[in-house]
Design an enzyme around this catalytic site. Sequence first.
Site, PDB file in Angstrom:
ATOM      1  CB  CYS A   1      10.300  -3.371  -1.413  1.00  0.00           C
ATOM      2  SG  CYS A   1      10.198  -1.566  -1.416  1.00  0.00           S
TER       3      CYS A   1
ATOM      4  CG  ASP B   1      11.484  -5.187  -5.103  1.00  0.00           C
ATOM      5  OD1 ASP B   1      10.372  -5.006  -5.620  1.00  0.00           O
ATOM      6  OD2 ASP B   1      12.044  -4.335  -4.396  1.00  0.00           O
TER       7      ASP B   1
END
Lengths: 139, 139, 139, 139, 139, 139, 139, 139, 139, 139
Positions: free
Chosen positions: G34, G41
């Site tokens: 991220c 993520d």
Amino acid sequence: MPSRPTKELEIFPNPTPARDYHIHMEIPEFTCLCPKTGQPDFATLILDYIPDKRCIELKSLKLYIWSYRNENAFHEAVTNRIVDDLTAALKPRYLRLTAKFFVRGGIFTNIIVEHRKSGWKPLPLVELGKFEGQSTTRG
Amino acid sequence: MPSRPTKELEIFPNPTPARDYHIHMEIPEFTCLCPKTGQPDFATLILDYIPDKRCIELKSLKLYIWSYRNENAFHEAVTNRIVDDLTAALKPRYLRLTAKFFVRGGIFTNIIVEHRKSGWKPLPLVELGKFEGQSTTRG
Amino acid sequence: MPSRPTKELEIFPNPTPARDYHIHMEIPEFTCLCPKTGQPDFATLILDYIPDKRCIELKSLKLYIWSYRNENAFHEAVTNRIVDDLTAALKPRYLRLTAKFFVRGGIFTNIIVEHRKSGWKPLPLVELGKFEGQSTTRG
Amino acid sequence: MPSRPTKELEIFPNPTPARDYHIHMEIPEFTCLCPKTGQPDFATLILDYIPDKRCIELKSLKLYIWSYRNENAFHEAVTNRIVDDLTAALKPRYLRLTAKFFVRGGIFTNIIVEHRKSGWKPLPLVELGKFEGQSTTRG
Amino acid sequence: MPSRPTKELEIFPNPTPARDYHIHMEIPEFTCLCPKTGQPDFATLILDYIPDKRCIELKSLKLYIWSYRNENAFHEAVTNRIVDDLTAALKPRYLRLTAKFFVRGGIFTNIIVEHRKSGWKPLPLVELGKFEGQSTTRG
Amino acid sequence: MPSRPTKELEIFPNPTPARDYHIHMEIPEFTCLCPKTGQPDFATLILDYIPDKRCIELKSLKLYIWSYRNENAFHEAVTNRIVDDLTAALKPRYLRLTAKFFVRGGIFTNIIVEHRKSGWKPLPLVELGKFEGQSTTRG
Amino acid sequence: MPSRPTKELEIFPNPTPARDYHIHMEIPEFTCLCPKTGQPDFATLILDYIPDKRCIELKSLKLYIWSYRNENAFHEAVTNRIVDDLTAALKPRYLRLTAKFFVRGGIFTNIIVEHRKSGWKPLPLVELGKFEGQSTTRG
Amino acid sequence: MPSRPTKELEIFPNPTPARDYHIHMEIPEFTCLCPKTGQPDFATLILDYIPDKRCIELKSLKLYIWSYRNENAFHEAVTNRIVDDLTAALKPRYLRLTAKFFVRGGIFTNIIVEHRKSGWKPLPLVELGKFEGQSTTRG
Amino acid sequence: MPSRPTKELEIFPNPTPARDYHIHMEIPEFTCLCPKTGQPDFATLILDYIPDKRCIELKSLKLYIWSYRNENAFHEAVTNRIVDDLTAALKPRYLRLTAKFFVRGGIFTNIIVEHRKSGWKPLPLVELGKFEGQSTTRG
Amino acid sequence: MPSRPTKELEIFPNPTPARDYHIHMEIPEFTCLCPKTGQPDFATLILDYIPDKRCIELKSLKLYIWSYRNENAFHEAVTNRIVDDLTAALKPRYLRLTAKFFVRGGIFTNIIVEHRKSGWKPLPLVELGKFEGQSTTRG
Ligand SMILES: [Ca+2]
Ligand SMILES: [Ca+2]
Ligand SMILES: [Ca+2]
Ligand SMILES: [Ca+2]
Ligand SMILES: [Ca+2]
Ligand SMILES: [Ca+2]
Ligand SMILES: [Ca+2]
Ligand SMILES: [Ca+2]
Ligand SMILES: [Ca+2]
Ligand SMILES: [Ca+2]
Ligand SMILES: [Ca+2]
Ligand SMILES: [Ca+2]
Ligand SMILES: [Ca+2]
Ligand SMILES: [Ca+2]
Ligand SMILES: [Ca+2]
Ligand SMILES: [Ca+2]
């Protein structure tokens, strides 16, 4: 046997009383009235029993369930009462009733009541690997 | 019973105290606030109990659950507290609460807490073949 | 607590140490590297434990899981190591880790490791009828 | 290890022999030939074992499964034979193989065979509430 | 962006405005109050949109949803209002909101509202065979 | 073996009589006639057994099931009779038959009957974590 | 083709360019970082395309997906970028990418991006009854 | 509004008549009597409508459904009648009722009836990728 | 028809050539060899067709599928080839083949290929509400 | 109407011929004999129709289905014949029959046949968001 609702339960002789075996029935059409509000309540009933000398007639069971349609009944009390009635008629070695009521006030309630014949003991369970059911057809 | 959130729990007499039987309730609407961030937390609660002399009023249970809406509560602590409150009100033979919290930080947390009445022993389980539920209609 | 991957595990005091209760956590974001090929491996971790004096911080658990992202690890060894680390930090009454690895070579592998505190004994289980979860909404 | 089918099974040392832990593998690509008709048979194999000093190499297991592709084998016999081979190679504390054969004659057959090391006893199970898996994503 | 509930919606520039593409979000934590009874209502929201020049910040969306926690709102009106607010902030080519409310009075209600930008036309759909999702792991 | 319905059951020698192992068969094509109404009844049969010296031929089992097609049979009696016939032919260590009948009168009935060889005792079960099956392909 | 992460995409000639046909791939192992928080993520990617003169090598696709492991990427931007890269390499008649991200902030996000070759038109769909998949084995 | 069964349907003004939007309701508690046998019938009703100037009160809908409890009604006729009554009360742009009756004679029957306001045309559908719902919690 | 693998496809005359109707077949037992590695590949095939003057013999289709067992074949090419062979034998109005390959390199691949008879046009679809299948038994 | 199998189909007048509406029936108890082998075949039938002036009696449909029990019938031919018979009796605006046969030779076959009344055109479909069914109870 008349096709009218009735509290009378018809039985027939267990064809194999020498064995402990298990009968499982699912009865999706129970309805009665709420004693507080008068509004209808609904439930699916699951009946499990190990017969002794008697088995329950399927059609008679249906008429018995129908007999609650216009009666007031609380969840806990009616589940216990049905167990009492079935036990009186069947005198089973073991009987368990699961009543799964439709949601009320956003809460789902299920009541599970059992009866064990005095002196009867279940055979020690033979535990096997479990397999899950699937549809008979595909597509 | 007023329709306001309350920590007071209404009970009614168990209609069949002679029997050990099982009440299972699913309560999908629990929410409280996280003491660290102030943000809302959510959970589905599953309540299982074997009543002694008392049963819980469904509507009162709903109002009790509502009472946590504006309170700060940690997952582990609040699950234990609800068990304490229910146990104080019901004095049940057995009670188990499963709190399934919505995902936080990508992790799903569930807390399972039980109470056993001192000296009470469960009947040896009669183990039967399991059957899975299906919809009442088709299509 | 810094938002960086770390092998250090933060704990907090168990709010109800007087009771044996169960915490179940699902952690879908584990990844490490295969020591043979250098390629990434992935798993979903399932953590079950009965706390003694300590509980694990959810955010700290997330950072700990993150710390494996750039490390080489075999399936069997890493599952055992995570159990060792969690056990050292939590000193739990009981802890079980289930690691469900993504498919490799067409074969799905899951590793299940547990720790039992010396001298601790689980309460005899109160077995109840099981109920399966469903969605909170319909349609 | 050559990428050819082989009955030889490669093992590696169990990294944590001090612990009883559980390895679960799902192997969807088993095929052999029916000794009666010469036609192909198919099965998904499920392998569960508690290692002692050895673990099975994933790639070697794949080549071993491949080795049945052109061999005649009855359902009951081949499931027992695979257990014999795995037991000889792994000398596990416990091993169970579930072979789920594709439908033949409209009947689905599954064979479940286990091996227990002489003198080994499983730890008494710590029974916890069960939780069901769900997808990691939504939508 | 403060971590307090707010009706203000933060947006960021669409990184690929040249393309019509689809963003699907599932938001399981909506709660408000029933204007008639004052009791809490709950819903899962499903947001689908095709951005024009702006996208919605995930955290801001969360705070916006939170802002309804202490407000009175009817099912039909609040779903339409959220669409109005999102449309004002995003000025999307297309937006659809599905609100799946928890059961009330034994009836499950879902509201589906959409907004289409004036003059915008969807590309004719390329219809492909559908595939259903499954879990990433097995067992 | 002729391809005609027959009550005669063909067996073959158990290839591994030294071991207790489990054979699970699902037979979706049972049909007979209701002795009261003459109308057809249908069921899916689930057969679980632990062989002793003999195993059942799959094709013979199919022909045996077929033999009920034009016979009158009550649910409870026919399930017990099939167990008697299989037991006589196989002399198994353990055998369990689950007959899941199609709905009649809105009620679903399942009958579960077992046979245990005199003096035979199941090995104490090695209980492992359960894993659920999924499809071999995705999409 | 080296077994290292790479943005380079290997292709091979479409064996049947005369036909519009559909390739559907599910890629459960996407991870990136991220840009705001630096935290990992995760997503499952679903790729659907109708090839023109080229098809994508499965192994090359895997290495390309791996190449995002240490890169910062927003959900919307990275999904569009992967479509750009695949489109540049494959020059397909049609391509659609569905990225199903793991939950963040309690919200599930999916991004669906497509590319259509200029001038290409899908054949009018032949719509048939749909059938749902089931497992190949039973039990 | 009295809590008694009634054929009168209460409505309230549509808060957003400027928009075509969709209301979907699931009503699991319909029961009436079979005109031939006098026995109870059961159904789950699914109501979909696009309101014009009026919406249906949830509680009123419940009382209306209740009003069939002691009435004789054939499946096809009663589904059409409920559509007539709802259409008269709501004057909707579009309305569809799906009645899923419980099994009778081993056959499952569903009736689907719709009403379209004269001159009303649905907006051309914006077709998006479909996503399936999952539970809000895990485990 | 010999029970040996064969590329020859047996057909029989369509009993109702006056009508466009749909035949859907699921064939879970496809296996061939990977031309790159020599290792086995597996797939489930889904065949949908609208016959013209000919239908495919079920047993012949099985032998044809078997004929790939020892052949090298790429996913995309083999799916197209099977469509070519079926089209040559059946000369159908419409035919679609969906090949769902078992996972390779952690990626699931499905190939969907169709053939349309020159000049044939599908009837405009009569779209009805969809209903999903459920098991024939319960429990 | 006698309770004997019969090819005669009883109808009753459509109570609402002014409307196009949809009747969906699931009939799980079809069985006939294979003309090649004499062995029983089984199928679940799904009937969808839009009545014109006539509807089918549920009990008569059951007796009609029963009439195939001792007849030889190929999958494709019998599905077309049932459509012919139903069409002759009902003269419906539209009728579709889906026959899902039980597996034969490891292959699952489904046949879908429809009839359209000459000159009849379906109303353009009003497409709404889809919602999936769930059980009425929980637990
Ligand atoms: Ca279930
Ligand atoms: Ca089941
Ligand atoms: Ca089959
Ligand atoms: Ca499950
Ligand atoms: Ca669950
Ligand atoms: Ca999903
Ligand atoms: Ca509900
Ligand atoms: Ca699927
Ligand atoms: Ca039924
Ligand atoms: Ca699973
Ligand atoms: Ca399973
Ligand atoms: Ca499906
Ligand atoms: Ca679905
Ligand atoms: Ca896989
Ligand atoms: Ca369904
Ligand atoms: Ca329930």
